[in-house]
Design a protein around this motif. Structure first.
Motif, PDB file in Angstrom:
ATOM      1  N   GLY A   1       0.879  -1.098  -0.067  1.00 34.04           N
ATOM      2  CA  GLY A   1      -0.060   0.034  -0.022  1.00 34.04           C
ATOM      3  C   GLY A   1       0.849   1.276   0.013  1.00 34.04           C
ATOM      4  O   GLY A   1       0.419   2.307  -0.414  1.00 34.04           O
ATOM      5  N   VAL A   2       1.931   1.383   0.540  1.00 33.07           N
ATOM      6  CA  VAL A   2       2.732   2.310   0.611  1.00 33.07           C
ATOM      7  C   VAL A   2       3.280   2.774  -0.648  1.00 33.07           C
ATOM      8  O   VAL A   2       3.647   3.742  -1.162  1.00 33.07           O
ATOM      9  N   GLY A   3       3.791   1.541  -1.507  1.00 32.36           N
ATOM     10  CA  GLY A   3       3.995   2.052  -2.984  1.00 32.36           C
ATOM     11  C   GLY A   3       5.518   2.020  -3.131  1.00 32.36           C
ATOM     12  O   GLY A   3       6.152   1.219  -2.492  1.00 32.36           O
ATOM     13  N   THR A   4       6.103   2.928  -3.954  1.00 30.46           N
ATOM     14  CA  THR A   4       7.426   2.896  -4.469  1.00 30.46           C
ATOM     15  C   THR A   4       8.251   3.194  -3.026  1.00 30.46           C
ATOM     16  O   THR A   4       9.594   2.963  -2.900  1.00 30.46           O
ATOM     17  N   ARG A   5       7.929   4.059  -2.072  1.00 26.17           N
ATOM     18  CA  ARG A   5       8.464   4.289  -0.812  1.00 26.17           C
ATOM     19  C   ARG A   5       9.046   3.065   0.016  1.00 26.17           C
ATOM     20  O   ARG A   5       9.790   2.962   0.811  1.00 26.17           O
ATOM     21  N   GLY A   6       8.057   2.110  -0.219  1.00 29.29           N
ATOM     22  CA  GLY A   6       8.250   0.835   0.728  1.00 29.29           C
ATOM     23  C   GLY A   6       9.151  -0.089  -0.085  1.00 29.29           C
ATOM     24  O   GLY A   6       9.362  -1.473   0.323  1.00 29.29           O
ATOM     25  N   GLN A   7       9.392   0.142  -1.629  1.00 28.02           N
ATOM     26  CA  GLN A   7      10.276  -0.889  -2.270  1.00 28.02           C
ATOM     27  C   GLN A   7      11.545  -1.040  -1.873  1.00 28.02           C
ATOM     28  O   GLN A   7      12.262  -2.265  -2.085  1.00 28.02           O
ATOM     29  N   ILE A   8      12.086  -0.084  -1.387  1.00 28.54           N
ATOM     30  CA  ILE A   8      13.556  -0.272  -0.619  1.00 28.54           C
ATOM     31  C   ILE A   8      13.625  -1.709   0.291  1.00 28.54           C
ATOM     32  O   ILE A   8      14.430  -2.530   0.103  1.00 28.54           O
TER      33      ILE A   8
END
Length: 445
Positions: free
Chosen positions: A197-204
């Motif tokens: 749900g966070v999106g790209t910010r959680g990809q790391i």
């Protein structure tokens, strides 16, 4: 080259030395385990018949096998958590709900079928003379109530790795040592959905967890090199533990009923369900995961061999990695077809062995309670013996009457584990086929 090797059969080995070598290399783990079993049986029979071992020496014989189980348990917890988290974060919310719903229907249906296969009991008959233990439906409700407490959401992720909530026979809940697998799965699933749900910010963070998962798979490959050696000593130790052969023969009929039910479930029911929806040969699934099934027989723990099952489902059966990461850890914890059948048949056998006749209501209670108690029981030691006592109490049969089952429980538990793992593999293959279009179009890899 790898794809061609996977389609080689024993018949192809006779056509050229090259094909024979490729077949041996491709099935090296399977062949090594077969050799290990043969050597383990020979070693166990030699030590049992020609030498008198002290308890300390027997412990030394079992040590390499215990080390194998400990190594698999070492990677099991991080592999389960990272796999579920990555699977949940890689699927869309809609697709996750669809897969979870279908998986729940499959697991519940197959477990219920397997549990009620044991209705007829070892003699194929049941009587209705004993009716004095209260309303069966109240026993069912009471069993479900207390089992639901044991499977509740854990208070924290760290504690789930060290302690789990257990229900004792006095029906008093408390924490005991052991991994709360279901709690970790639920915690990892929620975390994965949050990261998705966070999106790209959680990809790391997802990429970091993916690296940990890859490192775990590398460790599993190393452990597989040790697997035949550990299996050899596990088999030898099992042979040394067989003492009372007379009682063992008396229980042969009961063992035959269990094995017949497990074969019926794994050879007819599961393949029929798979073929009904997929319209493909079920043997391809069995062939792909056969090394995992063989490991399940040796190690007798579906949770311990989860890393091996994940590997062969992805590499040989070409199942989408997102589906295996999401569904296999969950199915390993709650899809206990073989355990449910064993519990139901064992209770009926104990009742008949002690001349206790069961009515229809009590048989229904046994079936339902077996289904409930088998789900989530993979973290318990000697799971078949522990949960069978729980089912016995649901119909008012004294637990002390089940002592006779200890003689064969260690052997039947291996058969149960194979069926449990096979049911998981069929379920994952089925879900992968049903949602192949959604997986191709919808979710992020």
């Amino acid at each position: 080259m790898g794809t061609e090797d996977e389609h080689l059969t024993i018949r192809d080995c006779f056509r050229s030395w090259s094909n024979c070598w490729k077949y041996l290399v491709h099935n090296r783990l399977l062949l090594a385990n077969v050799v290990a079993v043969t050597l383990g049986l020979a070693m166990g029979l030699f030590l049992k018949n020609w030498m008198t071992l002290t308890p300390r020496e027997k412990m030394l014989v079992s040590s390499p096998g215990d080390l194998l189980i400990r190594m698999l348990e070492l990677v099991c917890t991080p592999l389960v958590t990272t796999s579920v988290l990555l699977g949940a974060s890689a699927l869309t919310a809609q697709l996750t709900r669809k897969i979870a719903l279908c998986a729940a229907v499959y697991i519940l249906t197959t477990t219920i079928i397997c549990a009620f296969l044991a209705w007829s009991g070892p003699d194929g008959t049941w009587s209705a003379r004993r009716r004095g233990n209260g309303l069966p439906i109240l026993s069912v409700v009471r069993s479900i109530e207390y089992e639901s407490k044991r499977l509740r959401f854990p208070p924290n992720a760290t504690g789930s790795s060290l302690k789990r909530n257990a229900t004792e026979m006095e029906m008093e809940g408390g924490y005991v040592d052991g991994v709360n697998t279901l709690g970790l799965i639920l915690y990892s699933f929620v975390t994965g959905r949050i990261l998705q749900g966070v999106g790209t910010r959680g990809q790391i963070l997802v990429d970091f967890i993916d690296v940990i998962n890859a490192a775990n798979r590398f460790v599993v490959d190393i452990i597989l090199c040790y697997l035949p050696f550990g299996v050899m000593f596990m088999i030898a130790s099992s042979v040394l533990e067989v003492h009372d052969l007379e009682t063992f023969y008396r229980l042969a009929k009961f063992m035959g009923v269990i094995v017949f039910g497990l074969v019926l479930h794994s050879v007819i029911i599961l393949p029929a369900v798979y073929y009904l929806f997929v319209r493909r040969n079920p043997l391809t699934v069995v062939k792909g995961v056969f090394p995992a099934l063989l490991s399940a027989w040796f190690i007798s723990s579906s949770s311990a061999i989860l890393p091996i099952t994940l590997r062969y489902c992805v590499e040989r059966n070409r199942i989408d990695r997102r589906v295996t990461r999401f569904m296999l850890p969950i199915a390993t914890s709650i899809n206990m077809d073989g355990t449910a059948l064993y519990e139901a048949a064992a209770v009926v056998f104990v009742a008949q062995f002690n001349n206790i006749d069961l009515n229809l209501g009590q048989l229904v209670t046994i079936g339902v309670t077996s289904v409930v108690s088998s789900m989530g029981s993979s973290g318990l030691p000697a799971v078949g013996a522990v949960t069978t006592v729980f089912v016995l109490s649901s119909v008012g049969i004294p637990a002390k009457n089940a002592v006779i089952l200890v003689t064969v429980e260690w052997l039947l538990d291996r058969c149960n584990t194979v069926v449990n793992v096979l049911g998981d593999c069929f379920g994952v293959s089925l879900i992968n086929h049903l949602f192949r279009e959604d997986l191709r179009d919808g979710a992020v890899q």
